[in-house]
Design a protein around this motif. Structure first.
Motif, short mmCIF file in Angstrom:
data_model
loop_
_atom_site.label_atom_id
_atom_site.label_comp_id
_atom_site.label_asym_id
_atom_site.label_seq_id
_atom_site.Cartn_x
_atom_site.Cartn_y
_atom_site.Cartn_z
N ASN A 261 7.18 10.28 -7.22
CA ASN A 261 8.56 10.36 -7.71
C ASN A 261 9.15 11.72 -7.40
OD1 ASN A 261 8.19 7.79 -8.83
ND2 ASN A 261 7.46 8.65 -10.76
N GLY A 262 10.45 11.75 -7.18
CA GLY A 262 11.12 13.02 -6.98
C GLY A 262 11.28 13.77 -8.30
N ARG B 180 10.76 16.90 -3.61
CA ARG B 180 10.60 15.55 -3.07
C ARG B 180 9.22 14.99 -3.42
NH1 ARG B 180 7.95 13.52 1.20
NH2 ARG B 180 7.30 15.64 1.75
N GLY B 181 9.15 13.71 -3.69
CA GLY B 181 7.87 13.06 -3.94
C GLY B 181 7.09 12.84 -2.66
N GLY B 182 5.77 12.78 -2.76
CA GLY B 182 4.92 12.62 -1.59
C GLY B 182 4.96 11.21 -1.02
N ASP B 183 4.84 11.11 0.31
CA ASP B 183 4.78 9.82 1.00
C ASP B 183 3.34 9.32 1.04
OD1 ASP B 183 7.48 10.10 1.51
OD2 ASP B 183 7.17 10.93 3.52
N VAL B 184 3.20 8.00 1.22
CA VAL B 184 1.90 7.39 1.49
C VAL B 184 1.92 6.92 2.94
CG1 VAL B 184 0.26 5.59 0.87
CG2 VAL B 184 1.64 6.66 -0.90
N THR B 185 1.06 7.51 3.76
CA THR B 185 1.08 7.26 5.20
C THR B 185 -0.27 6.75 5.67
OG1 THR B 185 2.65 9.09 5.47
CG2 THR B 185 1.58 8.27 7.46
N PHE C 286 2.07 5.02 10.06
CA PHE C 286 3.03 4.12 9.42
C PHE C 286 3.22 4.58 7.98
CE2 PHE C 286 3.68 0.34 6.68
CZ PHE C 286 4.96 -0.01 7.12
N VAL C 287 4.48 4.79 7.60
CA VAL C 287 4.78 5.22 6.23
C VAL C 287 4.83 3.98 5.35
CG1 VAL C 287 6.40 6.40 4.72
CG2 VAL C 287 6.05 7.22 7.06
N ALA C 288 3.80 3.79 4.55
CA ALA C 288 3.71 2.61 3.69
C ALA C 288 4.54 2.77 2.42
CB ALA C 288 2.25 2.33 3.33
N GLY C 289 4.75 4.00 1.97
CA GLY C 289 5.54 4.24 0.77
C GLY C 289 6.33 5.53 0.93
N GLN C 290 7.65 5.43 0.75
CA GLN C 290 8.52 6.59 0.92
C GLN C 290 8.67 7.32 -0.41
OE1 GLN C 290 10.16 7.16 4.08
NE2 GLN C 290 10.58 9.17 3.26
N GLY C 291 8.44 8.63 -0.39
CA GLY C 291 8.59 9.42 -1.60
C GLY C 291 10.03 9.51 -2.05
N GLY C 292 10.22 9.64 -3.37
CA GLY C 292 11.56 9.71 -3.93
C GLY C 292 12.22 11.06 -3.68
N ARG C 293 13.52 11.08 -3.58
CA ARG C 293 14.26 12.32 -3.41
C ARG C 293 14.29 13.11 -4.72
NH1 ARG C 293 19.73 10.95 0.09
NH2 ARG C 293 18.81 9.53 1.59
N PRO D 220 12.83 7.52 -8.10
CA PRO D 220 11.45 6.99 -8.13
C PRO D 220 10.91 6.76 -6.72
CG PRO D 220 12.91 5.78 -9.63
CD PRO D 220 13.78 6.64 -8.78
N GLY D 221 9.61 6.95 -6.57
CA GLY D 221 8.96 6.69 -5.29
C GLY D 221 8.82 5.20 -5.03
N GLU D 222 8.66 4.85 -3.77
CA GLU D 222 8.55 3.45 -3.38
C GLU D 222 7.17 2.91 -3.75
OE1 GLU D 222 9.33 0.69 0.62
OE2 GLU D 222 9.07 2.86 0.78
#
Length: 479
Positions: free
Chosen positions: A16-17, A42-47, A115-122, A146-148
């Motif tokens: 989450n941001g 910014r929230g962290g991505d899941v890649t 591949f970015v499986a989950g985009q972090g929230g702003r 909120p994060g994806e």
């Protein structure tokens, strides 16, 4: 204990941001220091990243829930919150990413493919970033987005040039062990091979990979035996090699019927009709095996198959087979179209694209959908009246209220912003810019519970002026 997994369901959650900070600078002899709240991180991505050292999805089978870290909230003195750390998940080469409905999201082939499986929230903006000439000291900040969250399915499809298919105990594992340096499990009972084995073969100037697929039996394409679990591993191969047992001890089987059965299962599975086939008659070191190979070879060649007689134990016929496979693979690679570098495609927004839509639903609710309105709603603190007013101003500037009026909305109608399962619903009250014809005198707004002080003072002055004028008109100096 399970040591190989080629299909898992993975639950990923991006970070989450961080929330923005609402702060006012305080310093001695500076009573009006101004807003100094920093932005949230910014929230962290899941890649997902392809790593050729990874050969199984076993780790995700045991730990299917993965979450990146959240961004930190902002702080006073213009301090921006720390960004969340991205979560990098290594996957084997040839992993296919699907959603829960079976739609392919990505096909990961090649070292380093991501591949970015989950985009972090702003992160939310602090009140320092929200200050303007009209709003010099905002008493609010935006919330972090909120994060994806996603439920995805990972399927591993072996990346190999050659796939060995056939009945259990046909000698596939023995064949791959003598053609390459692979050391698969070999035994004299069915279903010895429980996982695909990969080997690398060098024939002349061609280097290719060969895969030993677990044995197929009738009904494999419908899930009988182990076939359905591993038929996906032959999808990427350039050539299929039928390994036929010419020394089977089962009286109801023969190499030709085995070939027909395997071909039927491949047809039922689908997508493999265009792959060239090569037939290998194995175990010719046994006298009966050589005799049977001599009998069926003319029939197989009449069907159009290239036939090779080999013995994995005696190591005969292997050189001819390996060079024949190398030739077929070289032709397949030459016929493959050259991959071009990925082009960056820029699609500008259409001139008439407002960035949102307004639709009237059957229950009388006007639903607003769009990236910006939905994101603004998620970042609004509805416990803060000033933040709610800022949201209303942004929606008005975007043109949402104009579109609501064009759609027939009236004061008091229900308006929902967002999807049905996660929407903010409120009774619409037009602002001055969008509903001026619904208001009273200039500077007044009948929607407010109490008139504004400036408007009240102006009315008082007008009343006093009217009274004074009336008294002057009524005064008669000659009376």
């Amino acid at each position: 204990m399970t040591t190989f997994v080629d299909r898992v369901e993975l639950h990923v959650a991006a970070g989450n941001g961080g929330h923005g900070c609402a702060s006012v600078h305080r310093e001695k002899f500076k009573p009006l220091g101004g807003p100094d709240g920093g932005n949230g991180g910014r929230g962290g991505d899941v890649t997902l990243v392809v790593d050729q050292d990874i050969t199984t999805l076993l780790d995700y089978h045991h730990h299917p829930h993965r979450k990146a870290t959240n961004g930190q909230p902002g702080a006073g003195d213009h301090r921006t919150g720390k960004e969340g750390q991205d979560l990098v998940l290594p996957v084997p080469d040839g992993t296919v990413v699907l959603d829960r409905n079976g739609n392919v999201l990505a096909d990961l082939i090649g070292q380093g493919t991501t591949f970015v499986a989950g985009q972090g929230g702003r992160g939310g903006l602090g009140n320092a970033a929200l200050a303007s000439a009209r709003r010099k000291a905002p008493g609010f900040a935006l919330l972090g987005e909120p994060g994806e969250f996603r439920d995805i399915v990972l399927e591993l499809k072996t990346v190999a040039d050659v796939a060995l298919v056939g009945y259990p105990s046909a000698g596939k594992s023995s064949l791959i062990s003598v053609l390459s340096a692979a050391k698969p499990k070999i035994a004299d009972y069915p279903f010895t091979t429980l996982v695909p084995n990969l080997g690398v073969v060098t024939a002349g100037g061609t280097v290719y990979t060969i895969a030993d697929v677990p044995g197929l039996i009738p009904g494999a394409s419908q899930g009988k035996g182990l076939g359905l679990e591993f038929l996906r591993h032959v999808e990427r191969c350039s050539v299929l090699v039928h390994v036929l047992d010419t020394a089977t001890l089962e009286s109801d089987r023969d190499p030709v019927s085995d070939l027909d059965m395997i071909e039927e299962e491949l047809k039922q599975y689908g997508g493999l009709d265009d792959r060239p086939r090569i037939v290998v008659l194995n175990k010719i070191d046994i006298p009966d095996g050589q005799d049977l190979a001599d009998m069926i070879r003319p029939e197989l060649e009449e069907r159009g198959y290239r036939v090779f007689e080999v013995s994995a134990v005696a190591r005969t016929g292997l050189k001819e087979l390996s060079y024949a496979l190398a030739g077929v693979i070289a032709e397949a690679r030459a016929a493959k179209p050259v991959e071009e570098a990925t082009r960056i495609v820029i699609r500008p927004k259409a001139v008439d694209d407002a960035g949102f839509t307004v639709t009237l639903e059957e229950d009388g609710i006007y639903r607003v959908r769009g990236e910006k309105p939905e994101r603004w709603v998620r970042q609004t603190d509805f416990n803060n009246d000033e933040a709610v007013g800022y949201l209303a101003d942004r929606l008005n500037r975007l043109g949402v209220e104009d579109e609501l009026m064009k759609a027939g909305a009236r004061a008091g109608d229900g308006v929902a912003i967002g999807a049905e399962d996660n929407a903010v619903v409120f009774d619409w009250e037009p602002t001055m810019a969008a509903g001026a014809e619904m208001l009273g005198r200039r500077g007044e707004d009948h929607r407010l519970e109490a008139p504004r002080p400036a408007a009240q003072r102006r009315r008082d002055r007008e009343t006093e002026r009217d009274d004074a004028s009336k008294e002057y008109q009524e005064f008669d100096p000659f009376a």
